[in-house]
Design a protein around this motif. Structure first.
Motif, PDB file in Angstrom:
ATOM      1  N   UNK A 138       4.118  -1.369   4.237  1.00 18.40           N
ATOM      2  CA  UNK A 138       4.423   0.361   3.426  1.00 18.40           C
ATOM      3  C   UNK A 138       4.796   0.037   1.871  1.00 18.40           C
ATOM      4  N   UNK A 139       5.794  -0.941   1.830  1.00 11.51           N
ATOM      5  CA  UNK A 139       5.999  -1.284   0.288  1.00 11.51           C
ATOM      6  C   UNK A 139       4.453  -1.159  -0.408  1.00 11.51           C
ATOM      7  N   UNK A 140       4.324  -2.345  -0.214  1.00 12.80           N
ATOM      8  CA  UNK A 140       3.618  -2.444  -1.158  1.00 12.80           C
ATOM      9  C   UNK A 140       2.101  -1.257  -1.366  1.00 12.80           C
ATOM     10  N   UNK A 141       1.852  -0.316  -0.816  1.00 13.31           N
ATOM     11  CA  UNK A 141       1.487   0.314  -0.853  1.00 13.31           C
ATOM     12  C   UNK A 141       1.857   1.651  -1.868  1.00 13.31           C
ATOM     13  N   UNK A 142       2.949   1.571  -1.628  1.00 15.41           N
ATOM     14  CA  UNK A 142       3.399   2.228  -2.133  1.00 15.41           C
ATOM     15  C   UNK A 142       3.663   2.284  -3.408  1.00 15.41           C
ATOM     16  N   UNK A 143       4.351   0.754  -4.144  1.00 17.37           N
ATOM     17  CA  UNK A 143       4.086   0.418  -5.193  1.00 17.37           C
ATOM     18  C   UNK A 143       3.004   0.613  -5.657  1.00 17.37           C
ATOM     19  N   UNK A 144       2.128   0.931  -5.212  1.00 11.79           N
ATOM     20  CA  UNK A 144       0.617   1.021  -6.019  1.00 11.79           C
ATOM     21  C   UNK A 144       0.389   2.799  -5.955  1.00 11.79           C
ATOM     22  N   UNK A 145       0.945   3.190  -4.895  1.00 17.61           N
ATOM     23  CA  UNK A 145       0.805   4.727  -5.092  1.00 17.61           C
ATOM     24  C   UNK A 145       1.858   5.226  -6.417  1.00 17.61           C
ATOM     25  N   UNK A 146       2.528   4.470  -6.662  1.00 22.87           N
ATOM     26  CA  UNK A 146       3.594   4.768  -8.066  1.00 22.87           C
ATOM     27  C   UNK A 146       2.990   4.893  -9.452  1.00 22.87           C
ATOM     28  N   UNK A 147       2.131   3.201  -9.579  1.00 23.75           N
ATOM     29  CA  UNK A 147       1.400   3.260 -10.253  1.00 23.75           C
ATOM     30  C   UNK A 147       0.514   4.133 -10.425  1.00 23.75           C
ATOM     31  N   UNK A 148      -0.121   4.956  -9.685  1.00 29.41           N
ATOM     32  CA  UNK A 148      -0.986   6.423  -9.657  1.00 29.41           C
ATOM     33  C   UNK A 148      -0.340   6.693 -10.489  1.00 29.41           C
ATOM     34  N   UNK A 149       0.350   7.354  -9.771  1.00 26.86           N
ATOM     35  CA  UNK A 149       1.610   8.932 -10.089  1.00 26.86           C
ATOM     36  C   UNK A 149       2.259   8.436 -11.519  1.00 26.86           C
ATOM     37  N   UNK A 150       1.977   7.531 -12.189  1.00 27.49           N
ATOM     38  CA  UNK A 150       2.529   7.221 -13.105  1.00 27.49           C
ATOM     39  C   UNK A 150       1.468   7.463 -14.366  1.00 27.49           C
ATOM     40  N   UNK A 151       0.067   6.972 -13.787  1.00 20.73           N
ATOM     41  CA  UNK A 151      -1.339   7.114 -14.479  1.00 20.73           C
ATOM     42  C   UNK A 151      -0.776   5.992 -15.452  1.00 20.73           C
ATOM     43  N   UNK A 152      -0.512   4.881 -15.262  1.00 25.14           N
ATOM     44  CA  UNK A 152      -0.854   3.167 -15.999  1.00 25.14           C
ATOM     45  C   UNK A 152      -1.904   2.551 -15.885  1.00 25.14           C
ATOM     46  N   UNK A 153      -3.342   3.541 -15.232  1.00 25.50           N
ATOM     47  CA  UNK A 153      -4.863   2.437 -15.772  1.00 25.50           C
ATOM     48  C   UNK A 153      -5.120   3.274 -16.380  1.00 25.50           C
ATOM     49  N   UNK A 154      -4.692   5.309 -16.589  1.00 25.32           N
ATOM     50  CA  UNK A 154      -5.007   5.995 -17.181  1.00 25.32           C
ATOM     51  C   UNK A 154      -4.438   5.639 -19.096  1.00 25.32           C
ATOM     52  N   UNK A 155      -3.785   5.499 -19.222  1.00 24.81           N
ATOM     53  CA  UNK A 155      -2.606   5.079 -20.183  1.00 24.81           C
ATOM     54  C   UNK A 155      -3.814   3.859 -20.703  1.00 24.81           C
ATOM     55  N   UNK A 156      -3.525   2.829 -19.860  1.00 27.71           N
ATOM     56  CA  UNK A 156      -4.266   1.659 -20.009  1.00 27.71           C
ATOM     57  C   UNK A 156      -5.565   1.606 -20.978  1.00 27.71           C
ATOM     58  N   UNK A 157      -6.285   2.782 -20.216  1.00 29.57           N
ATOM     59  CA  UNK A 157      -8.287   3.283 -21.466  1.00 29.57           C
ATOM     60  C   UNK A 157      -7.405   3.788 -21.989  1.00 29.57           C
ATOM     61  N   UNK A 158      -6.729   4.882 -22.619  1.00 31.04           N
ATOM     62  CA  UNK A 158      -6.660   5.375 -23.662  1.00 31.04           C
ATOM     63  C   UNK A 158      -5.953   4.405 -25.022  1.00 31.04           C
ATOM     64  N   UNK A 159      -5.344   3.819 -24.408  1.00 30.49           N
ATOM     65  CA  UNK A 159      -4.529   2.319 -25.204  1.00 30.49           C
ATOM     66  C   UNK A 159      -5.515   1.248 -26.070  1.00 30.49           C
ATOM     67  N   UNK A 160      -6.355   0.702 -24.780  1.00 34.61           N
ATOM     68  CA  UNK A 160      -8.119   0.725 -25.006  1.00 34.61           C
ATOM     69  C   UNK A 160      -8.538   0.595 -26.265  1.00 34.61           C
ATOM     70  N   UNK A 161      -8.806   2.196 -26.100  1.00 32.28           N
ATOM     71  CA  UNK A 161      -9.670   3.029 -27.118  1.00 32.28           C
ATOM     72  C   UNK A 161      -8.816   2.807 -28.172  1.00 32.28           C
TER      73      UNK A 161
END
Length: 259
Positions: A138-161
């Motif tokens: 569950x600790x690992x899952x909490x870490x990944x949910x935090x990535x999602x909540x902080x929108x790290x994927x979306x931010x990386x896509x904007x940075x790539x653009x």
């Protein structure tokens, strides 16, 4: 496999939740991605839209290929355990409570999990070999949910653009004979404006911190959160050292004249 399934009684009660055929799953997932494409941000300009579209298309391809290549684990006990783990975290944290989530369990020995943004996650089966108990999983899952909540994927896509736009501007302003200068300038852009290594470290620290907050709401031993992060870090360092040793071996012994 070290993970202790303390929720085994609960699993049997939830078996019906995943009793779908593979064909039904494929159909439902195709509909899910289609709806995701309709509702999520697609970029504020042409280049951003292209980057976001490429990401969603690759995501759709990854899922469809996962089914085609039989790369997803569809065992009900595993899926029910993971589903309950996510649900417990979401229900215990007000800022994400009532959000819908989706995950895929992949046949991959690498002990890892990842967020694809939009409450969509990929979990490697190898994670079960590194987590010593339910709390660590569950600790690992909490870490990944935090990535999602902080929108790290979306931010990386904007940075790539943004990087692509910077590159295009440079291409228009530079002469063909100065191409080497262009390459050097792009290296400068990457180092100064897009320090990806530093950014990655910063994002991991952010996810560690918020993930711990999510985890603390579950009432588990906080030391288990630290332990699994150390286990994953130790594993990664061993793999990196192994890769270095393998490359040295190939350099020394993998010669054309040797069979």
């Amino acid at each position: 496999m070290h993970l202790r399934f303390g929720l085994i009684i609960f699993l049997f009660a939830l078996n019906c939740a995943f009793s779908q055929t593979k064909e039904q799953l494929i159909k439902n997932d195709a509909r899910y991605i289609k709806e995701l494409l309709k509702t999520q941000k697609r970029g504020k300009d042409k280049i951003e839209k292209e980057v976001f579209d490429q990401f969603y298309n690759s995501l759709q391809h990854r899922i469809s290929r996962g089914y085609e290549k039989d790369n997803f684990i569809l065992d009900e006990d595993y899926l029910n355990f993971i589903h309950h783990s996510f649900q417990r975290i979401y229900d215990s944290n007000e800022i994400i409570k009532d959000k819908k989530f989706k995950f895929y369990l992949e046949k991959e020995n690498l002990p890892n999990a990842s967020s694809a943004g939009h409450h969509l996650y990929f979990i490697n089966s190898g994670l079960f070999s590194i987590a010593e108990n339910d709390e660590q999983f569950l600790a690992v899952i909490c870490h990944e949910i935090a990535h999602d909540y902080l929108k790290h994927v979306e931010k990386s896509l904007i940075q790539k653009a943004e990087f692509r736009k910077d590159f295009n501007r440079e291409m228009k302003s530079i002469k063909r004979r100065d191409f080497l200068k262009l390459i050097k300038s792009q290296d400068e852009v990457l180092r100064k404006k897009y320090d990806l290594a530093a950014q990655s470290r910063a994002e991991e620290i952010e996810a560690d911190s918020l993930g711990f907050i999510f985890y603390s709401r579950l009432g588990f031993d906080p030391n288990e959160y630290y332990k699994v992060l150390m286990n994953l870090n130790d594993w990664q360092e061993k793999e990196e050292n192994k890769s270095i040793q393998d490359s040295i071996y190939r350099y020394l012994f993998d010669l054309p004249e040797l069979d």
